[in-house]
Write a protein that holds these residues in place. Sequence first.
Motif, PDB file in Angstrom:
ATOM      1  N   VAL B 159      37.918  27.933  76.523  1.00 50.92           N
ATOM      2  CA  VAL B 159      37.224  29.044  75.292  1.00 50.92           C
ATOM      3  C   VAL B 159      37.266  29.208  74.163  1.00 50.92           C
ATOM      4  O   VAL B 159      36.777  29.011  73.263  1.00 50.92           O
ATOM      5  N   GLU B 160      38.507  29.050  73.427  1.00 56.67           N
ATOM      6  CA  GLU B 160      39.212  28.940  72.394  1.00 56.67           C
ATOM      7  C   GLU B 160      38.880  28.315  71.936  1.00 56.67           C
ATOM      8  O   GLU B 160      38.293  27.766  70.206  1.00 56.67           O
ATOM      9  N   ARG B 161      38.399  26.306  72.266  1.00 51.98           N
ATOM     10  CA  ARG B 161      38.099  25.666  71.969  1.00 51.98           C
ATOM     11  C   ARG B 161      36.499  25.569  71.495  1.00 51.98           C
ATOM     12  O   ARG B 161      35.821  25.614  70.010  1.00 51.98           O
ATOM     13  N   VAL B 162      35.917  26.739  71.685  1.00 48.54           N
ATOM     14  CA  VAL B 162      34.259  26.414  71.646  1.00 48.54           C
ATOM     15  C   VAL B 162      34.983  27.823  70.174  1.00 48.54           C
ATOM     16  O   VAL B 162      33.461  27.646  69.815  1.00 48.54           O
ATOM     17  N   ALA B 196      32.533  31.408  83.627  1.00 50.24           N
ATOM     18  CA  ALA B 196      32.181  30.517  82.312  1.00 50.24           C
ATOM     19  C   ALA B 196      31.141  31.616  81.230  1.00 50.24           C
ATOM     20  O   ALA B 196      32.112  31.223  80.365  1.00 50.24           O
ATOM     21  N   ILE B 197      29.780  31.166  81.754  1.00 51.28           N
ATOM     22  CA  ILE B 197      29.332  32.321  81.278  1.00 51.28           C
ATOM     23  C   ILE B 197      29.669  33.407  80.403  1.00 51.28           C
ATOM     24  O   ILE B 197      29.797  33.807  79.202  1.00 51.28           O
ATOM     25  N   ALA B 198      29.953  33.969  81.412  1.00 47.46           N
ATOM     26  CA  ALA B 198      30.818  35.799  80.899  1.00 47.46           C
ATOM     27  C   ALA B 198      31.693  35.622  79.745  1.00 47.46           C
ATOM     28  O   ALA B 198      32.104  35.635  78.700  1.00 47.46           O
ATOM     29  N   ALA B 199      32.725  34.612  79.866  1.00 49.86           N
ATOM     30  CA  ALA B 199      34.041  34.460  79.193  1.00 49.86           C
ATOM     31  C   ALA B 199      33.631  33.593  77.664  1.00 49.86           C
ATOM     32  O   ALA B 199      33.842  34.310  76.545  1.00 49.86           O
ATOM     33  N   VAL B 201      30.334  33.257  76.278  1.00 49.64           N
ATOM     34  CA  VAL B 201      29.741  33.869  75.924  1.00 49.64           C
ATOM     35  C   VAL B 201      30.606  35.471  75.343  1.00 49.64           C
ATOM     36  O   VAL B 201      30.128  35.445  74.156  1.00 49.64           O
ATOM     37  N   GLY B 202      30.526  36.038  75.906  1.00 47.80           N
ATOM     38  CA  GLY B 202      31.960  37.358  75.833  1.00 47.80           C
ATOM     39  C   GLY B 202      33.471  36.780  74.118  1.00 47.80           C
ATOM     40  O   GLY B 202      32.827  37.626  73.672  1.00 47.80           O
ATOM     41  N   ALA B 203      33.677  35.498  74.640  1.00 47.75           N
ATOM     42  CA  ALA B 203      34.691  35.453  72.968  1.00 47.75           C
ATOM     43  C   ALA B 203      33.941  35.579  72.179  1.00 47.75           C
ATOM     44  O   ALA B 203      34.163  35.858  71.016  1.00 47.75           O
ATOM     45  N   VAL B 204      32.144  35.092  71.945  1.00 51.74           N
ATOM     46  CA  VAL B 204      31.497  34.610  71.345  1.00 51.74           C
ATOM     47  C   VAL B 204      31.508  35.948  70.393  1.00 51.74           C
ATOM     48  O   VAL B 204      31.307  35.693  68.934  1.00 51.74           O
ATOM     49  N   ARG B 205      30.656  36.455  71.265  1.00 50.31           N
ATOM     50  CA  ARG B 205      30.287  37.810  70.509  1.00 50.31           C
ATOM     51  C   ARG B 205      31.147  38.431  70.796  1.00 50.31           C
ATOM     52  O   ARG B 205      31.019  40.166  69.067  1.00 50.31           O
ATOM     53  N   GLU B 206      33.086  39.170  70.654  1.00 45.04           N
ATOM     54  CA  GLU B 206      33.547  40.319  70.782  1.00 45.04           C
ATOM     55  C   GLU B 206      33.942  39.417  69.054  1.00 45.04           C
ATOM     56  O   GLU B 206      33.701  40.227  68.579  1.00 45.04           O
ATOM     57  N   ARG B 207      34.208  38.163  69.330  1.00 45.08           N
ATOM     58  CA  ARG B 207      34.478  37.485  67.567  1.00 45.08           C
ATOM     59  C   ARG B 207      32.873  37.525  66.273  1.00 45.08           C
ATOM     60  O   ARG B 207      33.383  38.384  65.325  1.00 45.08           O
ATOM     61  N   LEU B 215      21.325  29.922  74.987  1.00 42.49           N
ATOM     62  CA  LEU B 215      22.058  29.422  76.023  1.00 42.49           C
ATOM     63  C   LEU B 215      21.072  28.039  76.459  1.00 42.49           C
ATOM     64  O   LEU B 215      19.915  27.787  76.609  1.00 42.49           O
ATOM     65  N   HIS B 216      21.590  26.654  76.616  1.00 49.83           N
ATOM     66  CA  HIS B 216      21.148  25.378  76.293  1.00 49.83           C
ATOM     67  C   HIS B 216      22.071  25.331  77.986  1.00 49.83           C
ATOM     68  O   HIS B 216      22.950  24.544  77.885  1.00 49.83           O
ATOM     69  N   LEU B 217      21.138  25.628  79.289  1.00 47.83           N
ATOM     70  CA  LEU B 217      21.219  24.918  80.545  1.00 47.83           C
ATOM     71  C   LEU B 217      21.048  24.112  80.981  1.00 47.83           C
ATOM     72  O   LEU B 217      20.023  23.748  80.947  1.00 47.83           O
ATOM     73  N   HIS B 218      21.536  23.808  82.027  1.00 49.11           N
ATOM     74  CA  HIS B 218      21.851  22.298  82.479  1.00 49.11           C
ATOM     75  C   HIS B 218      21.787  22.527  84.534  1.00 49.11           C
ATOM     76  O   HIS B 218      22.764  23.167  84.866  1.00 49.11           O
ATOM     77  N   ASP B 219      21.187  22.006  84.593  1.00 49.18           N
ATOM     78  CA  ASP B 219      20.809  22.174  86.365  1.00 49.18           C
ATOM     79  C   ASP B 219      21.790  21.212  87.394  1.00 49.18           C
ATOM     80  O   ASP B 219      21.281  21.124  88.447  1.00 49.18           O
TER      81      ASP B 219
END
Lengths: 314, 314
Positions: B159-162, B196-199, B201-207, B215-219
């Motif tokens: 997550v830190e890398r993102v 992972a989405i929660a982690a 998105v949560g880290a980016v939002r917190e910062r 979000l750009h998602l693949h299935d």
Amino acid sequence: MADFPRRVHIHEEGPREGFQIEQGPIATADKVRFIEALAGTGVAEVQCVSFVDPKRVPQMADAEEVARAIQRREGVRYTGLWLNLRGMQRARKTPLDIGGQVGLSASESFSVRNNGKDTEGLLAAHRQTLDYLVENDIPLVSGIVTTAFGCNLEGAIPVERVVQQAERLLAVVGEYGMKLPVLRLADTVGWANPQAIAAVVGAVRERWPEQRIGLHLHDTRGTAMANALMGLQMGVDTFDSACGGLGGCPFAGHAGAAGNICTEDLAFLCEEMGIATGIDLEALVECARLAESIVGHPLPGKLMRGGTLARFRH
Amino acid sequence: MADFPRRVHIHEEGPREGFQIEQGPIATADKVRFIEALAGTGVAEVQCVSFVDPKRVPQMADAEEVARAIQRREGVRYTGLWLNLRGMQRARKTPLDIGGQVGLSASESFSVRNNGKDTEGLLAAHRQTLDYLVENDIPLVSGIVTTAFGCNLEGAIPVERVVQQAERLLAVVGEYGMKLPVLRLADTVGWANPQAIAAVVGAVRERWPEQRIGLHLHDTRGTAMANALMGLQMGVDTFDSACGGLGGCPFAGHAGAAGNICTEDLAFLCEEMGIATGIDLEALVECARLAESIVGHPLPGKLMRGGTLARFRH
């Protein structure tokens, strides 16, 4: 996320609900091969066949033959579906693990169309079944409310109606001093969305906090995995699913119905989030490929094409 | 559920990311027809083409021709993809709505493979682009962190890398006094799960609490709709998607990659939960059928087979 269960129980229904909707005949040996492969993946329960009128469901005419041919593996429950006492008596003559089941539809119209009986008729039939269970010392294994999220015949289903039908099921088994080990809520024709899952599961949980709840989901409109996630968030730990995304309900009244939620995609979702399934994903992907080769057309499961992430992890 | 956005913004990428992966040539007229049909559904943005090396992506060799042939509809943004300043300059000569974009990959190996540049190389290129934006008074429209949830070459992505890559993007645009109208997090090769989405998105939002996140998602492995639900629960209101579930990334390094999250299935999920999309679902289902007829093979979207629920509601 704190509410995620630590482990989920998956009831694989591909050989029954999946094969049932297939037009072409499937050889008895292929059915047996698929069931045996599934039982080798670590899945706890496999629904093998249904004991229903072969005139209505020709694909299941060889139910007894399939049931008898399976080489059983220890620790796996081999289940079957039946709709009335006569079906159950047929099922009990096979080596399958046949326990008692009771069910009602949240839609009277669907009930009449799918079971040939309305709620009152089904409750009367359930009393016969429950008498038989008591006489023969057979355990009750589950109860189900079908069309719990909507019905193509009746439209939207109010949450209160699902609670009412659950109450009737719990009351009738209560008359016999029994409980439902699991109450399954079925999105029979693919109407559910995550908000509806939260509302219905929430209402049932609020009324009966100790009742174990299961979900039977269909991916008719692409929402099944989101619905499963919401179920997991609500603490649901029991799911019906079908390997490869096989399935659909032949009496659901609309063509092109997509299948049940795909077992290996659901198991992948769980395992990636640290929720144990007990399933060997690679072995299950092989089962999905086997299913595709048996039915002779592509199945909607994704993991069988995308592959697990094991080979990429360092 | 209180965190659900009231409205989501969908960026339709089928004509670009979807058609790009198709083996057979697609006629320019078919591309234009599909783009025009999509623009008629109420979708706010349609990514029409990419301005990339036609030797690498032959399907996009007619990008200029497509861009010029589109009969534009008011209120719709017609976007394009480009990977460097030269591509942007090509794009700017067409009638498309070309704004500035900056991006980094969370995986250095994927960056080099997909863009031919590592993070430092991309940042240097972005400064050239940002100079050009300033000189030509072109707005910056988005930033993206690709492989934000995992990479087939490097495996799991911390997550830190993102957060680090997002910080670099925000810093480089900050040097020019600019902000990112939306920071898109891409599950480029289908690794994401809802946790992972929660982690992430949560880290980016917190910062950066005020930063709009997309979000750009693949299935690839069947988790896209569950990931989208988690995104919605985290308040994400901007999604890239592809009609019919077209798509995939030709450089992702694995065969059989499933496509982008399916636009009409995602829009259905939102609308069923009362989240406005501005999209006419029936019209979008028709687009998915058109896409299937253009590419000449079945697409994975479900709603186009199951149909919406409108006809069943009383």
